[in-house]
Design a protein around this motif. Structure first.
Motif, PDB file in Angstrom:
ATOM      1  N   ILE A   1       0.852  -1.196   0.000  1.00  0.00           N
ATOM      2  CA  ILE A   1       0.000   0.000   0.000  1.00  0.00           C
ATOM      3  C   ILE A   1       0.890   1.249   0.000  1.00  0.00           C
ATOM      4  N   PRO A   2       0.538   2.293  -0.772  1.00  0.00           N
ATOM      5  CA  PRO A   2       1.338   3.520  -0.743  1.00  0.00           C
ATOM      6  C   PRO A   2       1.521   4.042   0.675  1.00  0.00           C
ATOM      7  N   SER A   3       2.721   4.475   0.972  1.00  0.00           N
ATOM      8  CA  SER A   3       3.061   4.910   2.327  1.00  0.00           C
ATOM      9  C   SER A   3       2.281   6.152   2.736  1.00  0.00           C
ATOM     10  N   LEU A   4       2.127   7.085   1.803  1.00  0.00           N
ATOM     11  CA  LEU A   4       1.336   8.294   2.051  1.00  0.00           C
ATOM     12  C   LEU A   4       0.214   8.369   1.025  1.00  0.00           C
ATOM     13  N   ILE A   5      -0.973   8.689   1.501  1.00  0.00           N
ATOM     14  CA  ILE A   5      -2.153   8.781   0.653  1.00  0.00           C
ATOM     15  C   ILE A   5      -2.706  10.190   0.781  1.00  0.00           C
ATOM     16  N   ILE A   6      -2.606  10.963  -0.302  1.00  0.00           N
ATOM     17  CA  ILE A   6      -3.098  12.335  -0.321  1.00  0.00           C
ATOM     18  C   ILE A   6      -4.495  12.291  -0.910  1.00  0.00           C
ATOM     19  N   LEU A   7      -5.500  12.236  -0.057  1.00  0.00           N
ATOM     20  CA  LEU A   7      -6.880  12.040  -0.498  1.00  0.00           C
ATOM     21  C   LEU A   7      -7.395  13.271  -1.252  1.00  0.00           C
ATOM     22  N   PRO A   8      -8.440  13.096  -2.087  1.00  0.00           N
ATOM     23  CA  PRO A   8      -9.037  14.257  -2.753  1.00  0.00           C
ATOM     24  C   PRO A   8      -9.595  15.223  -1.713  1.00  0.00           C
TER      25      PRO A   8
END
Length: 460
Positions: free
Chosen positions: A278-285
């Protein structure tokens, strides 16, 4: 060790308030015999700091009353002589002597929710100090930077000037060391970015306040509430995971009040094996709610690292005139620190295009990666701003959305995003700007929701 940080802050404040930019240019070319003479004088006054010509690492047990008395006497002597070359040299020696201590401080900060500056005299000195994380794509000779400043001569301390920060409020997050487990070996970040969808699924309405016209956003729910939209976000995260992406970035405005909790719940229900890619950082909309336009940042464990609000409102032209985005600025700027990556900030759309604001953050925090989620009718202004980041070795990831496409402005949408990278001077210059071509379906009004772009940022 707090006293030594306060002393360094006072030294930096003295230098900055007393010396012109021209002084730093001259100091960078200080004659070798003068430099040796100054260091000899420092070594004579503080013998425990040197082993021959090498600077020793300062430990807490070394910081005795005798040490501080000798240090204070030396500082007052340099000031009395107005020898600012000597003051800068002393500051550099102290910075070098604290390398081990600052690495330990980073490890301590990584266990905290967010971090405060090392010194307690920030208000009186106008200087904030933090451990400085290195960046594998920064130039090694930082003295060649466009700005001639005191912080160019410090390698282990991050120096932040209140005069540059202004009224903004900084919060710092030293990301946990296991967040990017393969980065230390690879020295690269794989970025996934998606425009998400063509459908807007929100209404724009106008209102007046204090004689000014504003617009606001109201989100539409279908029979499933927001679950359909949030499930699409989740599937994008899984798609990025399949490509072993380190960070995934979504655009502005296409979130909703339930997105963060929905994705967080799905992440927390994963097994350790499932979470591994899973991506380490998730920049949500981002989503618009209660006069804020906010991006939520999650880590791969499902924890909310922080939320970043947009600071600068966007202006839109309607049939009855212009209208400003009706947001309140929180003034809070979140900075993410990670060894080898440096410092990351998220600038939502207009924040990146507001040159004064963007350069304010660049200068104060020495940013090395800016992530720009946007909802914009074109890419031209963003491309113009990318090069402003280049001289400070700051890479940029910008992602727009097809939902912003307006009839008659199709020519502005050849690309839906870009990654602006620093490359080696021996590399092809064309590699600095990586475009994300828009799919043909956007212009025909069809969307299969399968657009995803990948780019790798690496050490130079």
């Amino acid at each position: 060790m707090q006293l030594i940080y306060n002393i360094i802050a006072e030294l930096c404040s003295c230098i900055i308030s007393s010396c012109s930019e021209d002084f730093f240019v001259k100091y960078s070319c200080l004659a070798a015999d003068i430099r040796r003479s100054i260091r000899t004088r420092i070594a004579d006054a503080l013998p425990g700091l040197f082993d021959g010509s090498l600077v020793c690492q300062l430990r807490e047990e070394d910081c005795t009353d005798t040490f501080f008395k000798s240090l204070s006497f030396l500082i007052e002597s340099f000031k009395a002589e107005s020898d600012f070359f000597a003051v800068v040299t002393l500051t550099q020696v102290l910075d070098e002597s604290l390398e081990d201590e600052l690495r330990a401080q980073i490890a301590e900060y990584q266990r905290e929710d967010f971090s405060v500056v090392l010194n307690t005299n920030r208000e009186s000195t106008g200087i904030g100090l933090l451990p400085r994380c290195s960046c594998c794509w920064e130039r090694k000779r930082r003295l060649s930077h466009y700005y001639n400043r005191m912080d160019n001569f410090l390698f282990n301390l991050l120096l932040m000037e209140n005069a540059i920060l202004g009224e903004l409020i900084d919060k710092h997050f030293f990301l946990r060391p296991d967040l990017f487990p393969g980065f230390a070996e690879r020295k690269s970040l794989k970025i996934a970015a998606t425009p998400l969808r063509l459908e807007r699924k929100f209404d724009v309405s106008l209102f007046a306040e204090d004689r000014v016209q504003y617009f606001k956003i109201d989100y539409q729910q279908d029979s499933e509430g927001f679950n359909t939209d949030n499930e699409l976000v989740w599937q994008k995260i899984l798609l990025a995971a399949g490509q072993k992406s380190d960070i995934i970035v979504f655009p502005e405005m296409l979130g909703n009040p339930a997105t963060a909790s929905y994705v967080s719940s799905r992440l927390k229900n994963l097994t350790d094996a499932q979470r591994k890619t899973i991506p380490s950082l998730i920049i949500l909309p981002s989503f618009w709610d209660k006069r804020r336009n906010t991006v939520s940042i999650l880590d791969k464990f499902g924890s909310l690292v922080c939320s970043q609000s947009k600071q600068n409102p966007f202006r839109v032209e309607f049939s009855n005139g212009g209208a400003l985005e009706g947001i309140y600025s929180s003034l809070v700027v979140n900075i993410f620190h990670y060894e080898g990556i440096g410092r990351i900030a998220i600038l939502i759309c207009k924040d990146f295009l507001t040159t004064k604001y963007m350069e304010q953050l660049m200068r104060c925090f020495k940013l090395t990666l800016i992530i720009v989620p946007s909802f914009s009718t074109g890419s031209y202004d963003f491309r113009q701003s990318f090069d402003l980041c280049a001289h400070d070795d700051c890479n940029v990831v910008w992602i727009n959305t097809c939902a912003a496409l307006e009839k008659g402005k199709e020519c502005n949408f050849d690309n839906i995003g870009y990654v602006r990278k620093r490359v080696s001077r021996n590399d092809d210059e064309s590699q600095t700007l990586s475009p994300m071509p828009i799919c043909g379906g956007a212009f025909s009004g069809t969307c299969t929701h399968d657009c995803m772009y990948y780019e790798t940022i690496q050490g130079v």
